[in-house]
Design a protein around this motif. Sequence first.
Motif, PDB file in Angstrom:
ATOM      1  N   MET A  13     -10.199  -5.903  24.739  1.00  0.00           N
ATOM      2  CA  MET A  13      -9.620  -6.117  23.578  1.00  0.00           C
ATOM      3  C   MET A  13      -8.166  -5.637  23.344  1.00  0.00           C
ATOM      4  N   GLU A  14      -7.279  -6.341  22.983  1.00  0.00           N
ATOM      5  CA  GLU A  14      -5.900  -6.197  22.588  1.00  0.00           C
ATOM      6  C   GLU A  14      -5.840  -5.812  21.035  1.00  0.00           C
ATOM      7  N   TRP A  15      -5.144  -4.679  20.887  1.00  0.00           N
ATOM      8  CA  TRP A  15      -4.836  -4.428  19.283  1.00  0.00           C
ATOM      9  C   TRP A  15      -3.585  -5.211  19.058  1.00  0.00           C
ATOM     10  N   THR A  16      -3.537  -6.165  18.184  1.00  0.00           N
ATOM     11  CA  THR A  16      -2.539  -7.019  17.968  1.00  0.00           C
ATOM     12  C   THR A  16      -1.380  -6.694  16.841  1.00  0.00           C
ATOM     13  N   GLN A  17      -2.035  -5.577  15.973  1.00  0.00           N
ATOM     14  CA  GLN A  17      -1.165  -5.210  15.031  1.00  0.00           C
ATOM     15  C   GLN A  17       0.334  -4.815  15.376  1.00  0.00           C
ATOM     16  N   PRO A  18       1.095  -5.348  14.401  1.00  0.00           N
ATOM     17  CA  PRO A  18       2.783  -5.150  14.920  1.00  0.00           C
ATOM     18  C   PRO A  18       2.952  -3.697  14.604  1.00  0.00           C
ATOM     19  N   TRP A  19       2.238  -2.747  14.764  1.00  0.00           N
ATOM     20  CA  TRP A  19       2.282  -1.485  14.378  1.00  0.00           C
ATOM     21  C   TRP A  19       3.670  -0.769  14.965  1.00  0.00           C
ATOM     22  N   ALA A  20       4.182  -1.013  15.894  1.00  0.00           N
ATOM     23  CA  ALA A  20       5.309  -0.388  16.683  1.00  0.00           C
ATOM     24  C   ALA A  20       6.479  -1.069  16.258  1.00  0.00           C
ATOM     25  N   GLU A  21       6.390  -2.204  15.427  1.00  0.00           N
ATOM     26  CA  GLU A  21       7.626  -2.996  15.155  1.00  0.00           C
ATOM     27  C   GLU A  21       8.092  -2.881  13.807  1.00  0.00           C
ATOM     28  N   PHE A  22       8.955  -2.124  13.506  1.00  0.00           N
ATOM     29  CA  PHE A  22       9.515  -1.987  12.068  1.00  0.00           C
ATOM     30  C   PHE A  22      10.212  -3.221  11.798  1.00  0.00           C
ATOM     31  N   GLU A  23      10.370  -3.924  10.793  1.00  0.00           N
ATOM     32  CA  GLU A  23      11.483  -4.690  10.500  1.00  0.00           C
ATOM     33  C   GLU A  23      12.498  -4.090   9.416  1.00  0.00           C
ATOM     34  N   SER A  24      13.664  -4.468   9.680  1.00  0.00           N
ATOM     35  CA  SER A  24      14.571  -3.767   8.779  1.00  0.00           C
ATOM     36  C   SER A  24      14.513  -4.337   7.364  1.00  0.00           C
ATOM     37  N   PRO A  25      14.511  -3.652   6.183  1.00  0.00           N
ATOM     38  CA  PRO A  25      14.475  -4.094   4.937  1.00  0.00           C
ATOM     39  C   PRO A  25      15.331  -5.290   4.561  1.00  0.00           C
ATOM     40  N   ASP A  26      15.055  -6.152   3.685  1.00  0.00           N
ATOM     41  CA  ASP A  26      16.202  -7.094   3.198  1.00  0.00           C
ATOM     42  C   ASP A  26      17.045  -6.328   2.271  1.00  0.00           C
ATOM     43  N   PRO A  78      -6.594  -1.061  12.127  1.00  0.00           N
ATOM     44  CA  PRO A  78      -7.872  -2.002  12.287  1.00  0.00           C
ATOM     45  C   PRO A  78      -9.146  -1.302  12.057  1.00  0.00           C
ATOM     46  N   SER A  79     -10.009  -2.305  11.766  1.00  0.00           N
ATOM     47  CA  SER A  79     -11.235  -1.957  11.151  1.00  0.00           C
ATOM     48  C   SER A  79     -12.379  -1.745  12.717  1.00  0.00           C
ATOM     49  N   ASP A  80     -12.129  -2.297  13.561  1.00  0.00           N
ATOM     50  CA  ASP A  80     -12.835  -2.433  14.896  1.00  0.00           C
ATOM     51  C   ASP A  80     -12.564  -1.030  15.498  1.00  0.00           C
ATOM     52  N   PRO A  81     -13.590  -0.625  15.817  1.00  0.00           N
ATOM     53  CA  PRO A  81     -13.440   0.913  16.724  1.00  0.00           C
ATOM     54  C   PRO A  81     -12.929   0.895  18.006  1.00  0.00           C
ATOM     55  N   ALA A  82     -12.814  -0.362  18.784  1.00  0.00           N
ATOM     56  CA  ALA A  82     -12.417  -0.693  20.099  1.00  0.00           C
ATOM     57  C   ALA A  82     -10.911  -0.398  19.670  1.00  0.00           C
ATOM     58  N   ALA A  83     -10.273  -1.355  18.573  1.00  0.00           N
ATOM     59  CA  ALA A  83      -8.858  -1.577  18.423  1.00  0.00           C
ATOM     60  C   ALA A  83      -8.237   0.013  18.028  1.00  0.00           C
ATOM     61  N   VAL A  84      -8.935   0.707  17.325  1.00  0.00           N
ATOM     62  CA  VAL A  84      -8.528   2.088  16.963  1.00  0.00           C
ATOM     63  C   VAL A  84      -8.501   2.883  18.217  1.00  0.00           C
ATOM     64  N   ARG A  85      -9.294   2.928  19.092  1.00  0.00           N
ATOM     65  CA  ARG A  85      -9.192   3.425  20.369  1.00  0.00           C
ATOM     66  C   ARG A  85      -8.144   3.251  21.179  1.00  0.00           C
ATOM     67  N   GLN A  86      -7.817   1.988  20.980  1.00  0.00           N
ATOM     68  CA  GLN A  86      -6.486   1.302  21.795  1.00  0.00           C
ATOM     69  C   GLN A  86      -5.257   1.940  21.288  1.00  0.00           C
ATOM     70  N   MET A  87      -5.295   1.952  19.896  1.00  0.00           N
ATOM     71  CA  MET A  87      -4.193   2.509  19.145  1.00  0.00           C
ATOM     72  C   MET A  87      -4.055   3.758  19.405  1.00  0.00           C
ATOM     73  N   PHE A  88      -4.966   4.833  19.314  1.00  0.00           N
ATOM     74  CA  PHE A  88      -4.946   6.135  19.581  1.00  0.00           C
ATOM     75  C   PHE A  88      -4.535   6.180  21.267  1.00  0.00           C
ATOM     76  N   THR A 118      -2.755   5.079  27.413  1.00  0.00           N
ATOM     77  CA  THR A 118      -2.842   3.671  27.350  1.00  0.00           C
ATOM     78  C   THR A 118      -4.048   3.211  28.429  1.00  0.00           C
ATOM     79  N   GLY A 119      -5.135   4.019  28.509  1.00  0.00           N
ATOM     80  CA  GLY A 119      -6.107   3.742  29.299  1.00  0.00           C
ATOM     81  C   GLY A 119      -6.002   4.297  30.765  1.00  0.00           C
ATOM     82  N   SER A 120      -5.037   4.874  31.150  1.00  0.00           N
ATOM     83  CA  SER A 120      -4.896   5.250  32.472  1.00  0.00           C
ATOM     84  C   SER A 120      -4.662   6.957  32.478  1.00  0.00           C
ATOM     85  N   THR A 121      -4.821   7.537  33.797  1.00  0.00           N
ATOM     86  CA  THR A 121      -4.294   8.653  33.791  1.00  0.00           C
ATOM     87  C   THR A 121      -3.262   8.900  34.844  1.00  0.00           C
ATOM     88  N   VAL A 122      -2.153   9.484  34.450  1.00  0.00           N
ATOM     89  CA  VAL A 122      -1.178   9.852  35.375  1.00  0.00           C
ATOM     90  C   VAL A 122      -0.839  11.360  35.234  1.00  0.00           C
TER      91      VAL A 122
END
Length: 185
Positions: A1-14, A26-36, A175-179
Amino acid sequence: MEWTQPWAEFESPDDDSDRVTMPSVPSDPAAVRQMFAEYPAGVAAICADVDGRAVGMIVTSLTVGASFDPPCALVSIQRESQTWVSLKTAARIGVSVLSENNTEAVRRLASRSGDRFDGSVLGRTADGAVFISGARLWLECRILSAIPTGDHVVVVLEVVGASAHRSARPLIYHTGSTVALPSSA
């Protein structure tokens, strides 16, 4: 599941203000996991000898240095974890901060089937802490408290013993991997 919230993109105020509006979490636990998972975190195994057998799990929620006097660490564990039900009865818990040497051990310890420790155990203390070979840092701990927090339990661990393998490069979960972190010269 992709978390498609524009959380990282701040637009400059007008206007000339510096105000931005944060999107809702997001309310979906899988999306929250992806966010974290956007937060790079160390990978650790918490293990103990319970009734004569090694029991353990992988965590990425370990925080060391929660207190220096006494030395304490924190870990957050899902309330419904059956492994935690066993671990919380142990007199001592071994925390192994894993390294590049442990990529296979991570897969095995994260598995819900098979021999999770297959050749991975470095040793055990007299009080039952179990340590994984090849780790970067080993902490022998006792549980000070466990605080229910949402669907998890935040566990405060007092560190009573420690050892390090400083030449091992620590593993990071991101982001889901170990390095492994690059070597520091």
